[in-house]
Design a protein around this motif. Structure first.
Motif, PDB file in Angstrom:
ATOM      1  N   ALA A  18      -3.530 -10.915  -2.203  1.00 54.11           N
ATOM      2  CA  ALA A  18      -4.587 -10.358  -1.354  1.00 54.11           C
ATOM      3  C   ALA A  18      -4.858 -11.287  -0.184  1.00 54.11           C
ATOM      4  O   ALA A  18      -4.992 -12.492  -0.354  1.00 54.11           O
ATOM      5  CB  ALA A  18      -5.857 -10.169  -2.187  1.00 54.11           C
ATOM      6  N   ASP A  76      -7.189 -12.824   2.561  1.00 53.08           N
ATOM      7  CA  ASP A  76      -8.589 -12.975   2.957  1.00 53.08           C
ATOM      8  C   ASP A  76      -8.609 -13.895   4.165  1.00 53.08           C
ATOM      9  O   ASP A  76      -8.436 -15.115   4.037  1.00 53.08           O
ATOM     10  CB  ASP A  76      -9.398 -13.576   1.809  1.00 53.08           C
ATOM     11  CG  ASP A  76     -10.877 -13.692   2.158  1.00 53.08           C
ATOM     12  OD1 ASP A  76     -11.229 -13.500   3.335  1.00 53.08           O
ATOM     13  OD2 ASP A  76     -11.665 -14.022   1.255  1.00 53.08           O
ATOM     14  N   ASP A 130       0.117  -3.306  -8.403  1.00 51.50           N
ATOM     15  CA  ASP A 130      -1.312  -3.604  -8.233  1.00 51.50           C
ATOM     16  C   ASP A 130      -1.602  -5.093  -8.495  1.00 51.50           C
ATOM     17  O   ASP A 130      -2.413  -5.725  -7.811  1.00 51.50           O
ATOM     18  CB  ASP A 130      -2.145  -2.742  -9.181  1.00 51.50           C
ATOM     19  CG  ASP A 130      -2.112  -1.251  -8.814  1.00 51.50           C
ATOM     20  OD1 ASP A 130      -1.733  -0.976  -7.648  1.00 51.50           O
ATOM     21  OD2 ASP A 130      -2.436  -0.427  -9.669  1.00 51.50           O
ATOM     22  N   GLU A 131      -0.915  -5.627  -9.552  1.00 48.86           N
ATOM     23  CA  GLU A 131      -1.112  -7.067  -9.888  1.00 48.86           C
ATOM     24  C   GLU A 131      -0.657  -7.950  -8.726  1.00 48.86           C
ATOM     25  O   GLU A 131      -1.348  -8.908  -8.363  1.00 48.86           O
ATOM     26  CB  GLU A 131      -0.317  -7.409 -11.148  1.00 48.86           C
ATOM     27  CG  GLU A 131      -0.457  -8.858 -11.601  1.00 48.86           C
ATOM     28  CD  GLU A 131       0.371  -9.139 -12.853  1.00 48.86           C
ATOM     29  OE1 GLU A 131       0.731 -10.330 -13.051  1.00 48.86           O
ATOM     30  OE2 GLU A 131       0.660  -8.205 -13.613  1.00 48.86           O
ATOM     31  N   GLU A 184      -3.066  -7.746  -5.835  1.00 46.25           N
ATOM     32  CA  GLU A 184      -4.272  -8.545  -6.065  1.00 46.25           C
ATOM     33  C   GLU A 184      -3.989 -10.041  -5.854  1.00 46.25           C
ATOM     34  O   GLU A 184      -4.799 -10.760  -5.255  1.00 46.25           O
ATOM     35  CB  GLU A 184      -4.783  -8.308  -7.492  1.00 46.25           C
ATOM     36  CG  GLU A 184      -6.079  -9.045  -7.792  1.00 46.25           C
ATOM     37  CD  GLU A 184      -6.583  -8.757  -9.196  1.00 46.25           C
ATOM     38  OE1 GLU A 184      -7.581  -9.396  -9.598  1.00 46.25           O
ATOM     39  OE2 GLU A 184      -5.977  -7.922  -9.897  1.00 46.25           O
ATOM     40  N   ALA A 185      -2.818 -10.520  -6.353  1.00 47.80           N
ATOM     41  CA  ALA A 185      -2.479 -11.937  -6.224  1.00 47.80           C
ATOM     42  C   ALA A 185      -2.239 -12.310  -4.768  1.00 47.80           C
ATOM     43  O   ALA A 185      -2.546 -13.428  -4.341  1.00 47.80           O
ATOM     44  CB  ALA A 185      -1.251 -12.264  -7.069  1.00 47.80           C
ATOM     45  N   GLN A 227       0.833  -1.204   0.000  1.00 51.00           N
ATOM     46  CA  GLN A 227       0.000   0.000   0.000  1.00 51.00           C
ATOM     47  C   GLN A 227       0.872   1.261   0.000  1.00 51.00           C
ATOM     48  O   GLN A 227       0.579   2.253  -0.680  1.00 51.00           O
ATOM     49  CB  GLN A 227      -0.910   0.005   1.227  1.00 51.00           C
ATOM     50  CG  GLN A 227      -1.895   1.172   1.246  1.00 51.00           C
ATOM     51  CD  GLN A 227      -2.805   1.189   0.036  1.00 51.00           C
ATOM     52  OE1 GLN A 227      -3.393   0.178  -0.318  1.00 51.00           O
ATOM     53  NE2 GLN A 227      -2.913   2.339  -0.640  1.00 51.00           N
TER      54      GLN A 227
END
Length: 554
Positions: free
Chosen positions: A291, A293, A284-285, A288-289, A229
Motif C-alpha cells: 500500500a 502512503d 489483496d494481501e 495491502e503490503a 486494482q
C-alpha cells in the motif's frame, strides 16, 4: 674465575698455554721480560682494542683464548649471555676467544659463537678487574662506588627500587590522565553539540535497514497499484471472472443430475472458484503490503536521510550511531568527573613520592653509617701500606630530586687526601701511581667479598716500596686471595713469597727471533727466583737463605 689463558702470536709470545687456580698467583721476571705482553693479551680477550701491533712479526694473526669457570644460572654473566643469544652448556666453562689479523680487523667469539667486542667488555666487568698505575676502571670509576658501598653494608636497595617504580608508575598514570583530560576539555563544546544532536535523533541499531526496505516496498507498490486494482476487478468485480463462474455454477446445479458430464463440469467450476478466490486473497494481501502512503513515504525518507547524514558526518556506519552516542556521552561524563579523578591521582602520586622519600631517607642513613664503617676499615689498612699521612672518606651526598632513581637519592664517591691539610679529591686525580695502587689494595681488602669480579689482577702494585711495606702488601694480597682469585705482577720478593703459585716470565733469543715464555716454578725454582729478586744478577747463599725464610709459613 680465570682457569686458563692460551696465547698465539702476540708480540713476542709465539705459543703459550697457562692454567690458573684459586688463591694468590704471582708472576715475576726481569724488567723487559714481557710481563706487560701477558696483560695486554688478556686485555685483548676482555674486549680491549684489537691493534695490529699486537700480532707477532711474521704471523698472519694473533689469537687469545681465555677460559673461566662455568657461570651460575641467574648470575650477571649468565644473564648477559642469554640476552645476547649465546648458548651455555651445563658444566662447560665460559670460553672467550679474540682474533686480530695482521692486515687489520678483529673477530670475537664467546663459547665458539660470534660476539661483539662490546659484549666482551660487558662480560669483563663481571669477570676480571685489572688494577695498575694507569687503571681507569674498577674502583676508580665513581659510577660503581654506590654499588660497592651498598654491597659492603648489605643495604636494602630493593625496597627503594620498588617504591621508585610505584612512584614513577603513578606519575605516568597521572600524566596520561592529564593529557586525556586536557584533550577532552578542548573538545568539550563539540562533544556537547554532538551528544545533543545524537540524543535528539535517537538512532537505533538496524533502523536504517528497516527504513530502506520499507521505503523500497512503498515505491514498488506505487508503481503497480493500478495493475493490482485491475487484477482485483477482473477477479471479483461485478463483471469479473469469479462472478461469472458463480453464475455458471448456479445454473449447472439445476441441471447437473441430467447428465454425468454436467456434474463433472460443475465440480471443475467449483475448483476454479476455489482457486480464483485464493488468487484474489493473495492479490489483496499483496496490495495491502504494498500500500502506498505518500505521507509515510515522505517521513521514512526524511528519517533515512537524517540517519545517513549523521553517519557521514561522524564517519561511521548508520548502525554504529547508537554506540557512538553512548561513547561520546561517556567521554562527556568523564570530563565532568575528570577533575575528581585527577585529584585522586595527584594524591596517589604524592603518597607514592612520600613512600619513596621515606625509603630513600632510610637508605641514606644506612649508607652514611656504612660509609663510616668503610672509612674506618680503610684507615686501618693505610698505615701498614706507608700511607699513614693519607686520609680516605666515602662521600654520601643528596642528589637533586630530578636525579632520584631506583638506587636512591644519593651520590656516592670514594675520595682521598694524600697529605695533611690538602683537600679531598677523586682517587684517580689525587694519588700518584704507587699510592693509587696501594689505595686500591686497601679498599679491596676493606671491601673483601664485595668487589664484584672474582679475578683480581694487580700490575706492579709494589713499585717504589720495599721492606715492611712490601711485606704488608703481600700479606694483604694473601688475605684478599682467600675470597677471590688474585694475580699479581711483582718485583718484590716479599710479595712473591706470599703466592700459592709462582710463574716466571722470561725472554729468550736464538739470535734471530726473540720470544717470551712463562714457566711455572716448583719449590726449589721458586726459592731461586726469589733469591734473584733479592740479590740481583749474582745469586748468593745469603740471598737463598733469605728467600727460604720468606717462603716459610708465618
Amino acid at each position: 674465575m680465570l682457569t686458563g689463558l692460551s696465547i698465539r702470536d702476540v708480540v713476542l709470545i709465539e705459543a703459550l698455554d697457562l692454567d690458573f687456580a684459586p688463591g694468590l698467583g704471582v708472576l715475576t721476571g726481569e724488567t723487559g721480560a714481557g710481563k706487560s705482553i701477558l696483560l695486554d693479551a688478556l686485555g685483548l680477550a676482555l674486549g680491549g682494542r684489537g691493534e695490529t701491533a699486537l700480532v707477532r712479526s711474521g704471523a698472519g694473526q694473533a689469537v687469545v683464548t681465555a677460559s673461566f669457570v662455568t657461570p651460575a644460572d641467574g648470575s650477571p654473566i649468565a644473564l648477559l649471555l642469554d640476552e645476547n643469544g649465546i648458548a651455555r652448556e651445563p658444566g662447560e666453562p665460559l670460553m672467550i676467544r679474540r682474533l686480530v689479523k695482521a692486515d687489520g680487523g678483529s673477530r670475537a667469539f664467546v663459547n665458539d659463537q660470534p660476539a661483539s667486542a662490546g659484549l666482551l667488555r660487558d662480560l669483563a666487568q663481571h669477570l676480571v678487574e685489572i688494577h695498575g698505575q694507569h687503571d681507569d676502571r674498577g674502583l676508580l670509576n665513581a659510577r660503581g662506588h654506590r654499588r660497592l658501598l651498598d654491597a659492603y653494608g648489605r643495604l636494602d636497595v630493593a625496597s627503594v627500587a620498588a617504591a621508585h617504580r610505584r612512584w614513577r608508575a603513578a606519575e605516568a598514570e597521572l600524566a596520561e590522565m592529564r593529557e586525556s583530560h586536557d584533550a577532552a576539555m578542548r573538545d568539550r563544546e563539540w562533544l556537547e553539540h554532538a551528544v545533543g544532536e545524537l540524543t535528539a535523533v535517537a538512532p537505533e541499531p538496524g533502523e536504517e535497514e528497516q527504513l530502506a526496505e520499507r521505503r523500497a516496498a512503498m515505491q514498488r507498490g506505487e508503481k503497480i497499484a493500478t495493475e493490482l486494482q485491475g487484477i482485483a476487478d477482473l477477479l471479483d468485480g461485478s463483471e469479473g471472472g469469479l462472478a461469472r463462474l458463480r453464475q455458471a455454477a448456479r445454473i449447472l446445479e439445476r441441471v447437473a443430475d441430467d447428465h454425468e458430464a454436467l456434474g463433472e463440469a460443475l465440480a471443475a467450476i467449483d475448483r476454479a472458484i476455489i482457486e480464483g478466490a485464493a488468487a484474489q486473497e493473495k492479490v489483496d494481501e499483496a496490495a495491502e503490503a504494498l500500500a502506498f502512503d505518500p505521507a509515510q513515504l515522505e517521513a521514512d525518507e526524511a528519517r533515512l536521510f537524517e540517519l545517513r547524514g549523521l553517519a557521514r558526518k561522524h564517519r561511521v556506519q548508520p548502525d554504529d550511531l547508537s554506540a557512538l552516542a553512548g561513547d561520546l556521552a561517556a567521554r562527556l561524563a568523564r570530563i565532568e568527573s575528570g577533575g575528581e579523578a585527577l585529584e585522586r591521582l595527584e594524591k596517589s602520586v604524592a603518597a607514592a613520592q612520600a613512600e619513596y622519600r621515606k625509603a630513600a631517607d632510610s637508605l641514606h642513613k644506612a649508607r652514611v653509617e656504612a660509609a663510616a664503617r668503610l672509612d674506618r676499615s680503610v684507615a686501618n689498612e693505610l698505615k701498614p701500606l706507608k700511607l699513614d699521612a693519607a686520609r680516605f672518606r666515602t662521600m654520601v651526598e643528596p642528589l637533586a630530586e630530578a636525579q632520584w632513581s631506583a638506587t636512591g637519592s644519593d651520590r656516592v664517591e670514594f675520595e682521598i687526601a694524600t697529605n695533611p691539610g690538602t683537600p679531598f679529591g677523586p682517587l684517580a686525580k689525587i694519588a700518584s701511581g704507587g699510592e693509587l695502587s696501594r689505595f686500591i689494595l686497601a679498599l679491596k681488602v676493606a671491601l673483601a667479598e664485595e668487589g664484584g669480579a672474582r679475578t683480581l689482577i694487580f700490575d706492579e702494585i709494589d713499585r717504589g716500596v720495599g721492606g715492611a711495606v712490601a711485606s704488608a702488601i703481600g700479606e694483604r694480597l694473601s688475605r684478599l686471595a682467600a675470597s677471590a682469585q688474585v694475580l699479581v705482577v711483582t718485583h718484590s720478593p716479599q710479595v712473591a713469597a706470599r703466592g700459592n703459585r709462582h710463574m716466571l716470565i722470561a725472554k729468550s733469543s736464538d739470535g734471530i727471533v726473540t720470544r717470551t715464555g712463562v714457566t711455572p716454578l716448583d719449590t726449589d725454582e721458586r726459592r731461586e727466583e726469589i733469591a734473584r729478586m733479592l740479590s740481583g744478577a749474582e745469586i748468593t747463599d745469603e740471598a737463598r737463605a733469605q728467600a727460604q725464610r720468606l717462603l716459610e709459613p708465618a
